[in-house]
Design a protein around this motif. Structure first.
Motif, mmCIF file in Angstrom:
data_model
loop_
_atom_site.group_PDB
_atom_site.id
_atom_site.type_symbol
_atom_site.label_atom_id
_atom_site.label_comp_id
_atom_site.label_asym_id
_atom_site.label_seq_id
_atom_site.Cartn_x
_atom_site.Cartn_y
_atom_site.Cartn_z
ATOM 1 N N UNK A 10 0.815 -1.212 0.000
ATOM 2 C CA UNK A 10 0.000 0.000 0.000
ATOM 3 C C UNK A 10 0.851 1.265 0.000
ATOM 4 N N UNK A 11 2.024 1.208 0.615
ATOM 5 C CA UNK A 11 2.883 2.403 0.641
ATOM 6 C C UNK A 11 3.293 2.801 -0.773
ATOM 7 N N UNK A 12 3.613 1.803 -1.614
ATOM 8 C CA UNK A 12 4.006 2.103 -2.991
ATOM 9 C C UNK A 12 2.825 2.638 -3.792
ATOM 10 N N UNK A 13 1.638 2.124 -3.505
ATOM 11 C CA UNK A 13 0.444 2.649 -4.164
ATOM 12 C C UNK A 13 0.221 4.104 -3.769
ATOM 13 N N UNK A 14 0.456 4.399 -2.502
ATOM 14 C CA UNK A 14 0.317 5.771 -2.042
ATOM 15 C C UNK A 14 1.311 6.712 -2.708
ATOM 16 N N UNK A 70 -0.729 12.197 -5.070
ATOM 17 C CA UNK A 70 -1.054 13.535 -5.570
ATOM 18 C C UNK A 70 -2.481 13.624 -6.087
ATOM 19 N N UNK A 71 -3.051 12.505 -6.521
ATOM 20 C CA UNK A 71 -4.430 12.520 -7.016
ATOM 21 C C UNK A 71 -5.430 12.177 -5.919
ATOM 22 N N UNK A 72 -4.955 12.154 -4.667
ATOM 23 C CA UNK A 72 -5.855 11.927 -3.548
ATOM 24 C C UNK A 72 -5.925 10.498 -3.067
ATOM 25 N N UNK A 73 -5.209 9.605 -3.757
ATOM 26 C CA UNK A 73 -5.223 8.209 -3.346
ATOM 27 C C UNK A 73 -3.939 7.874 -2.608
ATOM 28 N N UNK A 74 -3.898 8.270 -1.334
ATOM 29 C CA UNK A 74 -2.732 7.980 -0.508
ATOM 30 C C UNK A 74 -2.860 6.572 0.069
ATOM 31 N N UNK A 75 -1.913 6.220 0.914
ATOM 32 C CA UNK A 75 -1.904 4.859 1.466
ATOM 33 C C UNK A 75 -3.192 4.539 2.214
ATOM 34 N N UNK A 76 -3.686 5.490 2.982
ATOM 35 C CA UNK A 76 -4.886 5.251 3.772
ATOM 36 C C UNK A 76 -6.108 4.992 2.908
ATOM 37 N N UNK A 77 -6.234 5.759 1.839
ATOM 38 C CA UNK A 77 -7.409 5.584 0.984
ATOM 39 C C UNK A 77 -7.339 4.258 0.226
ATOM 40 N N UNK A 78 -6.121 3.881 -0.222
ATOM 41 C CA UNK A 78 -5.958 2.578 -0.872
ATOM 42 C C UNK A 78 -6.271 1.454 0.119
ATOM 43 N N UNK A 79 -5.817 1.599 1.353
ATOM 44 C CA UNK A 79 -6.065 0.564 2.368
ATOM 45 C C UNK A 79 -7.557 0.392 2.618
ATOM 46 N N UNK A 80 -8.274 1.504 2.677
ATOM 47 C CA UNK A 80 -9.717 1.448 2.905
ATOM 48 C C UNK A 80 -10.417 0.726 1.757
#
Length: 469
Positions: A373-377, A382-392
């Motif tokens: 998830x960190x790499x996805x973040x 920058x487009x609003x999909x940080x680690x937390x949003x990907x995790x959710x």
């Protein structure tokens, strides 16, 4: 013997002659300097060149598969033409015999490989041997093991989802080893294995023993070495060119990485020139060694992607080769342009750009499947999909499914929908997840910015949603 003065000497002599015999004018003459690295010379050098024995010329003549194919494809008797080429030259007899033996060995490999055939009677154009297939205009067997590759293609299953990548692996096994890349891949694999064994509580001695068997990825290793052993029995001369299964192009494609991501992943920043050269060589081998009838749609996509990847990193590598391959095309104006202007927009090659988009989307699928998830973040923060949003988003998926496919079928074109909106300067894309039940209701939605992609030479996209349709 004729010796011509260098340009800067000629210019200086002209300037001195123009100044005449006036000492003051001659002192004011600004003499042109010799270019950097120039070896000075004078009358003594000239006289030495005249008196000394000339340096012997070293022949660079080589008999290659491409040479024989070219001679066989021409009208007339290929044997007579090759005999004249091999004997009517300035090589000593020992070298000539060596070239003759190599020509015979290559001819036998082409004959046994079914690339050429003997004719009982010469054809209308005087050929006593001819090509068995109509090879594309730019077909070339430039690698010593190219004929082995042609034979090995028959062992692959065209119906397999991995057929195109298996074709890549066959060709890569015939290329020279990029030792720095393979060493970096082995080190990365060993590092990941050590971390996994430590987590599993494996003892130190056993870890060290297991590490002895870990090397760089070698797809189709068993199949290729078995085929090579059989091929070598009827073609003993290939023993001088060992087979070397490896995965550089395939590894980069399967990981859906850009050039920069691949270099960073394997810590190859200091040798990225070697990576680029290998990729360029692989592109030319894939494009011009594989016969057209064997090129599937997926294979064509991979080749288009690889060529565009190399061009966007350094267009001069492919431009230089294309100038040699097509000298009739006038590229003088292009060469006068700045390098940044010579690189064509990445979106201009629609086929290659679609693969870049597909890889960019599937890269996110793989990272999600591996729970990185960190790499996805980092990719989409920058487009609003940080680690937390990907995790959710992924937590919701894992509540419903216990697996996320990343195999060949998962990355196939059937699970990617692209809506092209060039008038809006974007594409809308939807990458469907390969869930274990085959529901295909989950996926990633994104918008591809065409203008930004051209500016950066890659697919620039913005994730808009991760979830069900």
């Amino acid at each position: 013997m004729v010796a011509q003065a260098p340009e800067h000497v000629v210019e200086n002599e002209k300037a001195l002659a123009k100044a005449g015999d006036d000492p003051k004018k001659r002192r004011k003459v600004v003499r042109k300097k010799a270019p950097e690295g120039f070896v000075s010379w004078g009358q003594n050098t000239f006289e030495k060149l005249i008196a000394s024995d000339p340096e012997p010329l070293t022949s660079r003549f080589r008999v290659t598969h491409a040479m024989l194919l070219s001679v066989i494809a021409r009208p007339g008797d290929a044997f007579t033409a090759m005999r004249k080429l091999l004997e009517d030259n300035h090589e000593d007899r020992r070298a000539q015999l060596r070239h003759i033996r190599r020509a015979i060995a290559i001819y036998r490999s082409l004959l046994d490989g079914g690339v050429v055939e003997r004719l009982d009677t010469p054809d209308a154009e005087g050929r006593s041997v001819r090509l068995t297939v109509d090879l594309q205009q730019d077909f070339a067997l430039n690698q010593p093991l190219s004929t082995f590759a042609l034979a090995a293609f028959d062992l692959l299953d065209p119906e397999s989802p991995s057929y195109a990548l298996d074709m890549v692996s066959v060709v890569e096994s015939t290329l020279d080893d990029p030792r720095q890349i393979l060493a970096a891949q082995a080190n990365k694999a060993k590092g990941e294995a050590v971390a996994e064994m430590k987590a599993d509580g494996v003892e130190y001695e056993e870890r060290m023993e297991r590490l002895m068997d870990i090397t760089h990825p070698q797809p189709l290793e068993e199949l290729l070495f078995h085929a090579y052993g059989l091929y070598r029995k009827s073609h003993p001369w290939v023993g001088d060119h060992p087979l070397s299964p490896k995965s550089v192009v395939r590894d980069m494609y399967e990981r859906a990485m850009t050039f920069g991501e691949f270099v960073s992943h394997y810590e190859l920043a200091r040798t990225e020139g070697i990576v680029l050269r290998y990729l360029a060589s692989a592109y030319k081998a894939l494009e011009h060694t594989v016969p057209d009838e064997r090129k599937s749609e997926d294979f064509e996509d991979i080749v288009a992607w690889l060529g565009e990847l190399v061009r966007q990193v350094d267009s001069s590598l492919l431009d230089e080769w294309e100038q040699l391959a097509h000298p009739e095309e006038d590229q003088e104006d292009a060469q006068d342009q700045p390098a940044a202007e010579r690189v064509r927009p990445v979106t201009a090659n629609a086929r290659a750009f679609r693969v870049l988009v597909r890889n960019a989307m599937f890269r996110r699928v793989e990272l999600a499947a591996w729970d990185r998830l960190a790499e996805l973040g980092e990719l989409d923060g920058e487009s609003g999909w940080d680690r937390g949003r990907w995790a959710e988003a992924m937590d919701a998926y894992w509540e419903e499914y216990d697996d996320l496919g990343t195999g060949p079928e998962a990355r196939g074109p059937k699970l990617l929908r692209i809506e092209e909106l060039p008038e809006d300067g974007l594409w809308r894309v939807r990458q469907t997840f390969a869930d274990p039940r085959g529901d295909h209701d989950w996926g990633i939605s994104a918008e591809v910015d065409l203008t930004a992609s051209d500016a950066e030479g890659r697919a620039v996209l913005k994730v808009t949603d991760v979830g069900t349709l």
